[in-house]
Design an enzyme around this catalytic site. Structure first.
Site, short mmCIF file in Angstrom:
data_model
loop_
_atom_site.label_atom_id
_atom_site.label_comp_id
_atom_site.label_asym_id
_atom_site.label_seq_id
_atom_site.Cartn_x
_atom_site.Cartn_y
_atom_site.Cartn_z
N ASP A 11 26.25 -23.03 -21.05
CA ASP A 11 25.69 -22.01 -21.94
C ASP A 11 26.88 -21.19 -22.43
O ASP A 11 27.38 -20.34 -21.69
CB ASP A 11 24.68 -21.16 -21.15
CG ASP A 11 24.22 -19.93 -21.93
OD1 ASP A 11 24.53 -19.83 -23.13
OD2 ASP A 11 23.55 -19.08 -21.31
N LYS A 41 31.91 -15.98 -30.61
CA LYS A 41 30.77 -16.77 -31.08
C LYS A 41 30.19 -16.21 -32.37
O LYS A 41 29.56 -16.92 -33.13
CB LYS A 41 29.71 -16.77 -29.98
CG LYS A 41 28.59 -17.79 -30.17
CD LYS A 41 27.68 -17.74 -28.96
CE LYS A 41 26.47 -18.64 -29.09
NZ LYS A 41 25.62 -18.54 -27.89
N GLU A 87 19.37 -23.28 -27.21
CA GLU A 87 19.21 -22.46 -26.00
C GLU A 87 17.76 -22.33 -25.55
O GLU A 87 17.46 -22.51 -24.37
CB GLU A 87 19.86 -21.09 -26.23
CG GLU A 87 21.39 -21.19 -26.27
CD GLU A 87 22.06 -20.01 -26.95
OE1 GLU A 87 21.36 -19.02 -27.25
OE2 GLU A 87 23.28 -20.08 -27.17
N ASP A 112 14.53 -14.94 -26.43
CA ASP A 112 15.94 -14.94 -26.02
C ASP A 112 16.68 -13.79 -26.70
O ASP A 112 16.99 -13.86 -27.89
CB ASP A 112 16.56 -16.29 -26.40
CG ASP A 112 18.01 -16.42 -25.95
OD1 ASP A 112 18.58 -15.42 -25.47
OD2 ASP A 112 18.57 -17.51 -26.06
#
Lengths: 202, 560
Positions: free
Chosen positions: B8, B70, B171, B193
């Protein structure tokens, strides 16, 4: 029959059919609805999802299975298209509809044909004249639900009504479309979707 | 036996795990922690430091610490969200070839995939030490709404770290897998999420071993970092009022306030109020500030904040997430009552206000039994084990017999014996995150693949020329829902040249879009008259240039 032989036979069957409809690709009856399509697609996924075969098939075989699976996915998406096409119901769109009768290319003037330069990055504009594509008037039979010309006419008007937010008008027009082409599962599911939308509204 | 790592790769933190015959084993840091900060430091003393150790340098030399990489990966520096993200970092980012962001660290220039590769290499080495076996393969998770370019760049990061990325999975899908794998459920769930840098919500149908994503959407620029910043802004105001210096022009000082804000936020998840002092211990050059004089020594900033006050400040962010959640349910035509479980993923879901609003929206309490920081890596490890076939080796040992060591969790959250798993490999029906279309004459788009379509997927349409004797066509590809091309995000252009001269409308050009199992788009155009075919891997703006030398002017830097 081994799992390997089964999936390869299936993949050859799917990729071998030229111009198959979504229902034919999923191997379900023409009148099957989106629930039937989901069940069929899940069954295909359990048998043929490329992940399940990445260690057992040769690269060329895996490519064949992936292609067949990718086409089945498109067929599944097409059948449930109306239902899954984002929240705004007006996004039912032209692209899903095949031309009613395969008009010969070059005669009918499709709406997107007018050549206009789009916003281009400078380097290519200087070399190239506008080279945009026009949507072909002849669609391959495999894309889009088919319906009679009259049904399509009503369906298009229903889309317009939806784009104006006129749900009641859309229901009426979709009913007329279904009456013109009672065989079309696509139209019936479109109608029931819009009817559901109407009942949800206070 | 080849072991594949499930990773992850997060905005703020990363977690790695492997599926072993006895369960899922997490990769631990030097202090036994499962969560590794996605932070890469290039300290003045030389070398590269990654993870928790790198975080320490955020105070002493914030301009040499790369975090939140990211947010830039696989994107053009000119993208509005990238511009916005740049305001939140203290390191230098410039525009490189193909508009890709380049991090400048003294004399080094690094692409974002190179930065992410440092994090991945760090995890890989920790895993190799822990497991005592070389690791060459990985499954990496990405946010569901990641674009083609972001996915390609993530793959590139894996490659630079010496990993064969056997799969990118979304994810939320990974979280659902960790939750539902081996339980033989038939239910519809929501995965909410809310992480450090991104937010997304997905609806999934679990049908035995088939995990089908029904709809997924998100806000790529909404996360816990934003809450920290909002709170840091408040603290900056306090600082200005109490101490008389505006801290905003001082990066190191702002970083301290931001770290203080993060600590306060975490504290308020378990407590009704937070009170204390943020240690500053810095000498500030007040020439930059409002007052005369050389420099001031600043010890600490006192603060007192209740949970209610904090929640008041973040309410706008939380509501943005709730609006997206309701839109996704509307898109899938799913009523909240049909959802039988709400999974919370990401640290931000620990905030009581977030959970309370979730309970209100779904009419049920969210599932808090799963670990919000670890569940994604857990699912990635299951998928990695399934793809490499390692779940089936050494069968006979049951997961429930797993020794509860620090790194171990039972496989999937329900106890599952491995022989069952051998027979029932999970099938993930992930989706295409955005509608993909091409530019047609008149400035409109023709959609080839719709948002939320299952992948891999392939669809072709036939187009024709718009002018007489047109011998070349340019096929502009874009992503987005808008009818007008200009209102969508351009992806790249495919050129088909040397076509036979024919009257307009007589050439038939088939354009085929294929989205592969990783969510990456491949476009092919064929002139059906001559059979001439062009295939393109779209060169997405901001993505690394395939085959081109790296943007760096240094030998590949090793981690210290």
């Amino acid at each position: 029959m081994s799992a390997r032989a089964e999936v390869l036979l299936w993949a050859q069957r799917v990729t071998g059919r030229k111009g198959a409809t979504a229902h034919q690709i999923l191997e379900i009856p023409t009148g099957a609805n989106s629930d039937d399509a989901r069940d069929a697609f899940h069954k295909i996924a359990r048998m043929a999802h490329p992940d399940l075969h990445r260690r057992t098939l040769e690269p060329a075989e895996l490519e064949l299975v992936t292609t067949a699976y990718a086409r089945a996915a498109a067929a599944y998406q097409e059948i449930r298209g109306v239902r899954m096409s984002t929240g705004r119901i007006r996004t039912i769109r032209d692209g899903e509809i095949a031309a009613p009768s395969a008009a010969t290319a070059g005669t009918g003037d499709p709406p997107l044909r007018k050549p206009v330069t789009g916003p281009r990055s400078p380097p290519s504009t200087s070399i190239a004249p506008p080279n945009k594509l026009a949507a072909a008037s002849e669609e391959p039979a495999s894309v889009g639900p088919r319906m009679s010309a009259r049904a399509l006419h009503h369906y298009r008007r229903a889309e317009l009504a939806l784009s104006r937010g006129d749900l009641a008008g859309a229901v009426l027009l979709l009913r007329m479309a279904v009456a013109s082409d009672p065989q079309s599962a696509f139209l019936r599911s479109a109608l029931s979707e819009v009817e559901a939308e109407v009942t949800k509204k206070p | 036996m080849a072991v594949a790592l499930g990773i992850d790769l997060g905005t703020t933190n990363s977690v790695a795990a492997v599926a072993t015959p006895t369960g899922v084993e997490f990769i631990l840091g030097a202090r036994g922690e499962r969560v590794h900060p996605s932070v890469v430091a290039f300290p003045a003393s030389g070398g590269v430091v990654v993870g928790s150790d790198a975080k320490r340098y955020r105070l002493s030399e914030p301009e040499h610490v790369v975090h939140s990489a990211k947010r830039f990966i696989g994107q053009s520096t000119r993208a509005p969200l990238v511009q916005l993200a740049l305001t939140g970092v203290h390191y230098a980012v410039v525009e490189g070839a193909n508009q890709q962001p380049i991090v400048v660290m003294r004399d080094r220039r690094m692409t974002i995939p190179e930065i992410s590769a440092q994090v991945l290499r760090h995890l890989r080495r920790a895993a190799e030490r822990q497991l005592g076996t070389p690791i060459e393969e990985a499954v990496i998770t990405v946010p569901a709404n990641f674009t083609d370019g972001q996915r390609q760049a993530t793959r590139e990061a894996g490659r630079l770290a010496g990993l064969d990325v056997i799969r990118l999975i979304n994810e939320p899908t990974a979280a659902a897998l960790a939750y539902g794998f081996g339980r033989d459920r038939d239910q519809t769930i929501a995965v909410f999420d809310f992480g450090g840098g991104t937010f997304d919500v997905s609806l999934l149908r679990i049908d035995g071993e088939v995990f089908e994503v029904l709809a997924s959407d998100g806000d790529f620029f909404l996360g816990g970092d934003d809450l920290d910043l909002a709170l840091a802004e408040h603290l900056a105001g306090e600082f200005h009022r109490v101490i008389g210096i505006d801290p905003r022009p001082h990066p190191a000082l702002m970083m301290r306030l931001r770290m203080g804000a993060e600590a306060i936020k975490i504290h308020l998840s378990d407590h009704a109020a937070a009170e204390g002092e943020i240690e500053i211990d810095m000498t500030i050059d007040t020439q930059l500030g409002q007052r005369d004089g050389g420099s001031d020594r600043i010890g600490s900033l006192p603060f007192a904040l209740t949970r209610a006050e904090f929640e008041e400040r973040i309410t706008g962010y939380v509501e943005r997430a709730m609006v997206v959640t309701q839109q996704v349910m509307a898109a899938a035509r799913i009523d909240p009552r049909q959802i039988s479980e709400v999974l919370c993923v990401g640290g931000t879901t620990r905030i009581p206000r977030v959970r309370q609003r979730l309970a209100e929206v779904f009419g049920r309490e969210p599932n808090i039994a799963i670990h919000p920081d670890e569940v994604v890596a857990h699912g990635a490890a299951i998928q990695a084990g399934s793809l490499t076939g390692n779940l089936v080796t050494n069968s006979g040992m049951a997961a429930r017999d797993a020794v509860a060591t620090a790194g171990h969790s039972p496989l999937a959250l329900g106890a599952l014996a491995l022989p069952e798993m051998a027979a029932r490999r999970p099938v993930l029906l992930d989706v295409n995150p955005a509608t993909l279309a091409i530019h047609t004459a008149g400035g409109y788009t023709e959609r080839l693949l719709t948002k939320n379509a299952p992948i891999p997927i392939e669809r072709a349409r036939v187009f024709t020329t718009s002018r007489d004797n047109q011998t070349r066509v340019e096929i502009d590809c874009c992503r987005g829902e808008a009818r007008r091309y200009a209102d969508n995000e351009p992806l790249g252009t495919l050129l088909l040249d040397g076509l036979p001269a024919r009257p307009r409308g007589e050439l038939h050009i088939e354009v085929q879009f294929r989205v592969d199992v990783d969510g990456i788009l491949h476009v092919r155009a064929t002139d059906q008259t001559s059979g001439q075919q062009q295939e393109a891997h779209l060169q997405v703006l901001g993505a690394p240039v395939p085959g081109a030398p790296d943007a760096t002017n240094h030998p590949a830097g090793g981690e210290r």
